[in-house]
Design a protein around this motif. Structure first.
Motif, PDB file in Angstrom:
ATOM      1  N   ASP A  15       0.864  -1.188   0.000  1.00  0.00           N
ATOM      2  CA  ASP A  15       0.000   0.000   0.000  1.00  0.00           C
ATOM      3  C   ASP A  15       0.894   1.230   0.000  1.00  0.00           C
ATOM      4  O   ASP A  15       1.532   1.549   1.009  1.00  0.00           O
ATOM      5  CB  ASP A  15      -0.920  -0.021   1.215  1.00  0.00           C
ATOM      6  CG  ASP A  15      -1.913   1.132   1.224  1.00  0.00           C
ATOM      7  OD1 ASP A  15      -2.058   1.793   0.181  1.00  0.00           O
ATOM      8  OD2 ASP A  15      -2.532   1.368   2.282  1.00  0.00           O
ATOM      9  N   THR A  19      -0.420   5.480  -5.657  1.00  0.00           N
ATOM     10  CA  THR A  19      -0.283   4.318  -6.527  1.00  0.00           C
ATOM     11  C   THR A  19      -1.583   3.522  -6.458  1.00  0.00           C
ATOM     12  O   THR A  19      -2.308   3.567  -5.462  1.00  0.00           O
ATOM     13  CB  THR A  19       0.884   3.394  -6.125  1.00  0.00           C
ATOM     14  OG1 THR A  19       0.592   2.774  -4.867  1.00  0.00           O
ATOM     15  CG2 THR A  19       2.190   4.156  -6.051  1.00  0.00           C
ATOM     16  N   ASN A  21      -2.826  -0.304  -6.598  1.00  0.00           N
ATOM     17  CA  ASN A  21      -2.410  -1.704  -6.548  1.00  0.00           C
ATOM     18  C   ASN A  21      -3.539  -2.540  -7.164  1.00  0.00           C
ATOM     19  O   ASN A  21      -4.572  -2.741  -6.536  1.00  0.00           O
ATOM     20  CB  ASN A  21      -2.154  -2.143  -5.103  1.00  0.00           C
ATOM     21  CG  ASN A  21      -1.589  -3.548  -5.017  1.00  0.00           C
ATOM     22  OD1 ASN A  21      -1.841  -4.388  -5.878  1.00  0.00           O
ATOM     23  ND2 ASN A  21      -0.820  -3.829  -3.974  1.00  0.00           N
ATOM     24  N   TYR A  23      -3.984  -5.523  -7.515  1.00  0.00           N
ATOM     25  CA  TYR A  23      -4.232  -6.814  -6.882  1.00  0.00           C
ATOM     26  C   TYR A  23      -4.986  -6.691  -5.560  1.00  0.00           C
ATOM     27  O   TYR A  23      -5.310  -7.695  -4.937  1.00  0.00           O
ATOM     28  CB  TYR A  23      -2.903  -7.550  -6.691  1.00  0.00           C
ATOM     29  CG  TYR A  23      -2.102  -7.515  -7.968  1.00  0.00           C
ATOM     30  CD1 TYR A  23      -2.495  -8.257  -9.079  1.00  0.00           C
ATOM     31  CD2 TYR A  23      -0.966  -6.703  -8.089  1.00  0.00           C
ATOM     32  CE1 TYR A  23      -1.791  -8.196 -10.268  1.00  0.00           C
ATOM     33  CE2 TYR A  23      -0.251  -6.641  -9.273  1.00  0.00           C
ATOM     34  CZ  TYR A  23      -0.670  -7.382 -10.356  1.00  0.00           C
ATOM     35  OH  TYR A  23       0.033  -7.320 -11.548  1.00  0.00           O
ATOM     36  N   ASP A  63       6.880   0.791 -15.340  1.00  0.00           N
ATOM     37  CA  ASP A  63       5.748   0.813 -14.411  1.00  0.00           C
ATOM     38  C   ASP A  63       4.517   0.223 -15.095  1.00  0.00           C
ATOM     39  O   ASP A  63       4.421   0.204 -16.322  1.00  0.00           O
ATOM     40  CB  ASP A  63       5.382   2.260 -14.008  1.00  0.00           C
ATOM     41  CG  ASP A  63       6.576   3.110 -13.673  1.00  0.00           C
ATOM     42  OD1 ASP A  63       7.247   2.787 -12.683  1.00  0.00           O
ATOM     43  OD2 ASP A  63       6.826   4.096 -14.395  1.00  0.00           O
ATOM     44  N   ARG A  70      -2.772  -2.080 -15.090  1.00  0.00           N
ATOM     45  CA  ARG A  70      -3.672  -1.641 -14.011  1.00  0.00           C
ATOM     46  C   ARG A  70      -5.037  -2.310 -14.152  1.00  0.00           C
ATOM     47  O   ARG A  70      -5.675  -2.672 -13.159  1.00  0.00           O
ATOM     48  CB  ARG A  70      -3.838  -0.125 -14.049  1.00  0.00           C
ATOM     49  CG  ARG A  70      -4.916   0.395 -13.083  1.00  0.00           C
ATOM     50  CD  ARG A  70      -5.226   1.866 -13.362  1.00  0.00           C
ATOM     51  NE  ARG A  70      -6.450   2.279 -12.646  1.00  0.00           N
ATOM     52  CZ  ARG A  70      -6.474   3.129 -11.628  1.00  0.00           C
ATOM     53  NH1 ARG A  70      -5.363   3.661 -11.182  1.00  0.00           N
ATOM     54  NH2 ARG A  70      -7.626   3.457 -11.066  1.00  0.00           N
ATOM     55  N   LEU A 130       3.371  -1.781  -9.566  1.00  0.00           N
ATOM     56  CA  LEU A 130       2.077  -1.157  -9.341  1.00  0.00           C
ATOM     57  C   LEU A 130       1.903  -0.012 -10.341  1.00  0.00           C
ATOM     58  O   LEU A 130       2.812   0.284 -11.122  1.00  0.00           O
ATOM     59  CB  LEU A 130       1.962  -0.639  -7.908  1.00  0.00           C
ATOM     60  CG  LEU A 130       2.297  -1.619  -6.787  1.00  0.00           C
ATOM     61  CD1 LEU A 130       2.109  -0.948  -5.429  1.00  0.00           C
ATOM     62  CD2 LEU A 130       1.472  -2.891  -6.888  1.00  0.00           C
ATOM     63  N   HIS A 131       0.742   0.649 -10.308  1.00  0.00           N
ATOM     64  CA  HIS A 131       0.504   1.783 -11.205  1.00  0.00           C
ATOM     65  C   HIS A 131       0.689   3.093 -10.438  1.00  0.00           C
ATOM     66  O   HIS A 131      -0.150   3.459  -9.613  1.00  0.00           O
ATOM     67  CB  HIS A 131      -0.914   1.724 -11.790  1.00  0.00           C
ATOM     68  CG  HIS A 131      -1.294   2.996 -12.487  1.00  0.00           C
ATOM     69  ND1 HIS A 131      -2.461   3.686 -12.206  1.00  0.00           N
ATOM     70  CD2 HIS A 131      -0.646   3.720 -13.423  1.00  0.00           C
ATOM     71  CE1 HIS A 131      -2.507   4.781 -12.950  1.00  0.00           C
ATOM     72  NE2 HIS A 131      -1.427   4.821 -13.700  1.00  0.00           N
ATOM     73  N   THR A 152       9.419  -2.170  -3.405  1.00  0.00           N
ATOM     74  CA  THR A 152       8.902  -3.316  -4.164  1.00  0.00           C
ATOM     75  C   THR A 152       9.992  -4.131  -4.844  1.00  0.00           C
ATOM     76  O   THR A 152       9.690  -5.138  -5.490  1.00  0.00           O
ATOM     77  CB  THR A 152       7.901  -2.833  -5.231  1.00  0.00           C
ATOM     78  OG1 THR A 152       8.550  -1.876  -6.090  1.00  0.00           O
ATOM     79  CG2 THR A 152       6.678  -2.194  -4.585  1.00  0.00           C
TER      80      THR A 152
END
Length: 228
Positions: A15, A19, A21, A23, A63, A70, A130-131, A152
């Protein structure tokens, strides 16, 4: 993080501010109610398939983009090319996680036309998985920060440990610089966005000894958004 399931579960727990996430997060505009679960399952199935097929190469961009990973949970893959991804990974099933028309995106389109020509399993990833987006503007793309990469980076190392690839393909200068210190051969190609499409195609063709005639003609001009 030594199995696809544990890898995806831990990735879903990340988290970070500004960004998305895919997922664990749900987009209130475009996502279905179980979108995060669908994207977790998509990524897990791709990881399992890459391991089973002994994929020896990972293509790594910078990314996740807001029109590609995403939405799908699969790096460098938009909704318009989920079927191609299913075939390349040996007939797995990948689910839509959004409502409305399936979106196509420039980087994903060129990437999947080349992957279809190569016809062998390749794992796809991003330096930052992640985005990242601008503050208060979730449908934008920005470059991740060094602190975000550090947070990450263990996921990339875990991916390398699971797949044991022989080679990495860095898509773009930023990805190439990020991967430079890894103890693996890295082939860097131009990112296809912002006028780099022809050089990207030529770079991949050189790596895989493809002739330009092997490509499908629709790679010529692609009126889609820039990032995956």
């Amino acid at each position: 993080m030594n199995t696809p399931e544990s890898f995806v579960e831990e990735l879903a727990a990340v988290d970070l501010v500004n960004t998305f996430n895919p997922y664990s997060d749900i987009c209130p505009i475009h996502d279905t109610v179980d979108a995060a679960r669908a994207r977790r399952e998509n990524l897990k199935r791709c990881l399992e398939a890459a391991m089973n097929a002994r994929a020896d190469t990972i293509w790594i961009a910078r990314d996740l983009g807001y029109r590609g990973g995403r939405r799908t949970g699969v790096p460098l893959t938009d909704e318009a090319h989920l079927t191609e991804a299913e075939h390349l990974f040996g007939g797995i099933t990948l689910a839509r996680a959004t409502t409305g028309p399936a979106l196509a995106e420039r980087t994903a389109t060129v990437t999947w036309q080349l992957l279809s020509s190569i016809g062998r399993p390749v794992m796809l990833w991003n330096v930052f998985p992640l985005h990242p987006h601008a503050p208060d503007d979730p449908m934008t793309n920005r470059s991740h920060r060094k602190t975000e990469r550090s947070a990450t980076w263990p996921f990339l190392l875990a991916l390398l440990e699971m797949l044991q690839p022989k080679r990495l393909v860095a898509i773009g200068r930023d990805a190439g610089e990020a991967l430079a210190d890894l103890d693996l051969p890295v082939s860097q190609v131009r990112h296809p966005s912002y006028g780099g499409q022809s050089e990207f195609i030529a770079g991949i063709e050189a790596i895989y000894n493809l002739s330009s005639s092997a490509r499908r003609p629709e790679t010529a001009t692609l009126p889609f958004a820039e990032f995956a």
